[in-house]
Scaffold this motif. Structure first.
Motif, short mmCIF file in Angstrom:
data_model
loop_
_atom_site.label_atom_id
_atom_site.label_comp_id
_atom_site.label_asym_id
_atom_site.label_seq_id
_atom_site.Cartn_x
_atom_site.Cartn_y
_atom_site.Cartn_z
N PHE A 14 -9.13 4.05 -3.68
CA PHE A 14 -8.03 3.33 -3.03
C PHE A 14 -8.53 2.76 -1.72
O PHE A 14 -9.15 3.45 -0.92
CB PHE A 14 -6.85 4.28 -2.79
CG PHE A 14 -5.69 3.61 -2.10
CD1 PHE A 14 -4.86 2.75 -2.79
CD2 PHE A 14 -5.43 3.85 -0.76
CE1 PHE A 14 -3.79 2.13 -2.17
CE2 PHE A 14 -4.35 3.24 -0.13
CZ PHE A 14 -3.54 2.39 -0.83
N TRP A 30 -5.04 9.77 -0.37
CA TRP A 30 -5.09 8.82 -1.47
C TRP A 30 -6.25 9.11 -2.40
O TRP A 30 -7.20 9.80 -2.05
CB TRP A 30 -5.11 7.38 -0.99
CG TRP A 30 -6.17 7.03 0.01
CD1 TRP A 30 -7.51 6.92 -0.21
CD2 TRP A 30 -5.96 6.73 1.38
NE1 TRP A 30 -8.15 6.56 0.94
CE2 TRP A 30 -7.21 6.44 1.94
CE3 TRP A 30 -4.84 6.67 2.19
CZ2 TRP A 30 -7.37 6.10 3.27
CZ3 TRP A 30 -5.00 6.34 3.52
CH2 TRP A 30 -6.25 6.05 4.04
N LEU A 62 0.91 4.16 -3.00
CA LEU A 62 0.70 5.58 -2.77
C LEU A 62 1.89 6.41 -3.23
O LEU A 62 1.74 7.46 -3.85
CB LEU A 62 0.43 5.85 -1.28
CG LEU A 62 -0.89 5.32 -0.75
CD1 LEU A 62 -0.94 5.44 0.77
CD2 LEU A 62 -2.05 6.08 -1.38
N ASP A 116 0.82 -1.21 0.00
CA ASP A 116 0.00 0.00 0.00
C ASP A 116 0.86 1.26 0.00
O ASP A 116 0.56 2.22 -0.70
CB ASP A 116 -0.93 0.02 1.21
CG ASP A 116 -2.06 -0.99 1.10
OD1 ASP A 116 -2.34 -1.44 -0.02
OD2 ASP A 116 -2.66 -1.30 2.13
#
Length: 67
Positions: free
Chosen positions: A45, A41, A7, A3
Motif C-alpha cells: 500500500f 496498512w 484502508l 486512501d
C-alpha cells in the motif's frame, strides 16, 4: 480521502481516528475539527499515491521550491 476509504474497506480495525481539537462555532465547517489518524496498512500500500495527491506542477526549479 480515497486512501482512508481503501484502508477502512480492507480492515477497519487497523484505522483509528481521534479528535484532537474542536474549533469555535464561527470557524468554517471544513476547519472545525482537528483529527489525528493512525493506520496500519498492508504490504504494497502506498499512501498519497493517487492522482489527487500529485503535484500540480511537476518540475519546479530548486530556487523556487526552497524559498
Amino acid at each position: 480521502m480515497d486512501d482512508v476509504f481503501k484502508l477502512k474497506n480492507k480492515n477497519s480495525e487497523l484505522l483509528k481516528v481521534h479528535v484532537e481539537r474542536v474549533n469555535p462555532v464561527l470557524t468554517p465547517l471544513r476547519l472545525r475539527l482537528l483529527c489525528n489518524m493512525t493506520a496500519e496498512w498492508h504490504e504494497g500500500f502506498r499512501p498519497f499515491s493517487s492522482q489527487e495527491y500529485q503535484p500540480l506542477v511537476a518540475d519546479i526549479p530548486v530556487i523556487y521550491a526552497s524559498s
